[in-house]
Scaffold this motif. Structure first.
Motif, PDB file in Angstrom:
ATOM      1  N   SER A 132       0.831  -1.210   0.000  1.00  0.00           N
ATOM      2  CA  SER A 132       0.000   0.000   0.000  1.00  0.00           C
ATOM      3  C   SER A 132       0.865   1.259   0.000  1.00  0.00           C
ATOM      4  O   SER A 132       0.585   2.220  -0.728  1.00  0.00           O
ATOM      5  CB  SER A 132      -0.929  -0.001   1.216  1.00  0.00           C
ATOM      6  OG  SER A 132      -1.805  -1.111   1.180  1.00  0.00           O
ATOM      7  N   TRP A 180       1.087   4.077  -2.910  1.00  0.00           N
ATOM      8  CA  TRP A 180       0.874   5.485  -2.561  1.00  0.00           C
ATOM      9  C   TRP A 180       2.026   6.350  -3.067  1.00  0.00           C
ATOM     10  O   TRP A 180       1.804   7.439  -3.600  1.00  0.00           O
ATOM     11  CB  TRP A 180       0.725   5.615  -1.049  1.00  0.00           C
ATOM     12  CG  TRP A 180       0.575   7.027  -0.581  1.00  0.00           C
ATOM     13  CD1 TRP A 180      -0.467   7.884  -0.833  1.00  0.00           C
ATOM     14  CD2 TRP A 180       1.506   7.769   0.214  1.00  0.00           C
ATOM     15  NE1 TRP A 180      -0.247   9.104  -0.233  1.00  0.00           N
ATOM     16  CE2 TRP A 180       0.955   9.061   0.413  1.00  0.00           C
ATOM     17  CE3 TRP A 180       2.735   7.455   0.790  1.00  0.00           C
ATOM     18  CZ2 TRP A 180       1.616  10.039   1.154  1.00  0.00           C
ATOM     19  CZ3 TRP A 180       3.384   8.427   1.531  1.00  0.00           C
ATOM     20  CH2 TRP A 180       2.833   9.705   1.716  1.00  0.00           C
ATOM     21  N   ARG A 208       1.955   9.441  -5.603  1.00  0.00           N
ATOM     22  CA  ARG A 208       2.561  10.724  -5.260  1.00  0.00           C
ATOM     23  C   ARG A 208       3.574  11.147  -6.334  1.00  0.00           C
ATOM     24  O   ARG A 208       3.681  12.328  -6.658  1.00  0.00           O
ATOM     25  CB  ARG A 208       3.262  10.629  -3.911  1.00  0.00           C
ATOM     26  CG  ARG A 208       2.324  10.507  -2.727  1.00  0.00           C
ATOM     27  CD  ARG A 208       1.735  11.834  -2.354  1.00  0.00           C
ATOM     28  NE  ARG A 208       2.765  12.764  -1.908  1.00  0.00           N
ATOM     29  CZ  ARG A 208       2.535  14.051  -1.646  1.00  0.00           C
ATOM     30  NH1 ARG A 208       1.324  14.540  -1.813  1.00  0.00           N
ATOM     31  NH2 ARG A 208       3.523  14.843  -1.252  1.00  0.00           N
TER      32      ARG A 208
END
Length: 262
Positions: free
Chosen positions: A35, A39, A43
Motif C-alpha cells: 500500500s 501510494w 505521489r
C-alpha cells in the motif's frame, strides 16, 4: 558390542497458534508495504504533473496578478510560480530584507510593498543583495543597491505564496526587522500596513535589461524534491522481503513435519 545411541528426537515444530500469529503478521506487513509503495507511485505521478504545470506557468506570458476577490482561493499548488503582472507605485521607506542563500552566496532578498492601481498592496521581492565581501563584490558595490523607482511602474514576476514563521530553527523577529522567511502578513504588520489590503502572496520580480545590478532580480530557483520513486522501490522491496520470510517460515515448518513422519 556396544550399542549405538538412538538418534535425537526431531524438533516438534511450532505450535499451530505461533505459526498462525507469524503468518498474520507477515500478511499485514506485506499489505502495508505494498500500500505504501502504491501510494508513493501515486505521489510521484502527482509531483511530476505539478512540476510540468509549474514549468508551464514559469515560461508563460504574464497575466494580471489575482485581485482581492481571488485571494482566499490562492494556494501553492494552484498558483505557485504563476507568471503575473502588477502595476502601481512602490511605497518608500518600507524595505525589509529577508535572509537568503543563492548561487552568488549569502545575502538578503529586498522586499518592498507596492501600492497597486486599485489601492491594494503587494509585496515585491526586488531581488538579491549580497553580504559585503561576498558574491565576488566589494563593499561599495554591495552597499549600492538601487532604491525602488519613483512613479508608476509595471512589475512582472513569479507569484510566490507567503512563507510564515521563519527558517529552519530560526524564527522571524519583526521588532528587530530580522527576517528568515518572506512572511507577508508579518512584514506588512511590522510596517503598519492594513491587513485587509495586503495580498497573501509576494512577487519575485523578473530581471530585465534595465534592472540594476543590485538588487539582482530573476534569481528564483524553481526546484521540487522528487524522491518518490526511491521510496516506492524501498516499500516494494520490503514487501518482497516479507514474502521471502514467509517462504522460509513455511519451508522450515514443512521440513520439520517431514522429519517427524515415520
Amino acid at each position: 558390542g556396544t550399542q549405538s545411541p538412538p538418534p535425537p528426537p526431531s524438533s516438534p515444530g511450532q505450535p499451530p497458534w505461533v505459526l498462525a500469529m507469524f503468518s498474520t503478521l507477515l500478511a499485514v506487513a506485506f499489505v502495508g508495504f505494498v500500500s505504501l509503495g502504491v501510494w508513493q507511485v501515486q505521489r510521484m505521478g502527482w509531483k511530476r504533473d505539478l512540476i510540468a504545470r509549474v514549468d508551464a506557468r514559469v515560461h508563460a506570458a504574464p497575466v494580471p496578478a489575482p485581485a482581492r476577490a481571488q485571494w482566499p482561493a490562492i494556494t501553492e499548488v494552484s498558483d505557485g510560480y504563476r507568471h503575473v503582472s502588477v502595476a502601481g507605485r512602490f511605497m518608500p521607506g518600507m524595505e525589509s530584507r529577508a535572509q537568503a542563500v543563492t548561487e552568488l552566496g549569502a545575502g538578503y532578498w529586498s522586499l518592498v510593498p507596492l501600492r497597486t492601481d486599485p489601492g491594494d498592496i503587494v509585496l515585491i521581492n526586488r531581488g538579491f543583495v549580497p553580504v559585503v565581501g561576498k558574491a565576488g563584490v566589494d563593499a561599495n558595490a554591495a552597499n549600492s543597491a538601487v532604491p525602488p523607482p519613483q512613479g508608476r511602474v509595471i512589475v512582472n514576476g513569479l507569484l510566490r505564496v507567503s512563507e510564515p514563521g521563519g527558517g529552519f530553527l530560526r524564527h522571524n523577529d519583526p521588532a528587530r526587522q530580522r527576517w528568515y522567511s518572506r512572511d507577508v502578513a508579518a512584514i506588512a504588520q511590522s510596517h503598519g500596513l492594513p491587513a485587509d489590503r495586503v495580498a497573501p502572496f509576494f512577487i519575485d520580480a523578473d530581471r530585465t535589461s534595465a534592472a540594476p545590478l543590485w538588487p539582482r532580480a530573476g534569481m528564483t530557483v524553481v526546484k521540487f524534491r522528487d524522491s518518490h520513486l526511491s521510496y516506492a522501490v524501498t516499500w516494494f522491496g520490503l514487501a518482497l522481503l516479507t514474502l521471502v520470510g514467509a517462504w522460509f517460515l513455511f519451508a522450515s515448518e514443512r521440513r520439520v513435519r517431514d522429519d517427524r513422519r515415520p
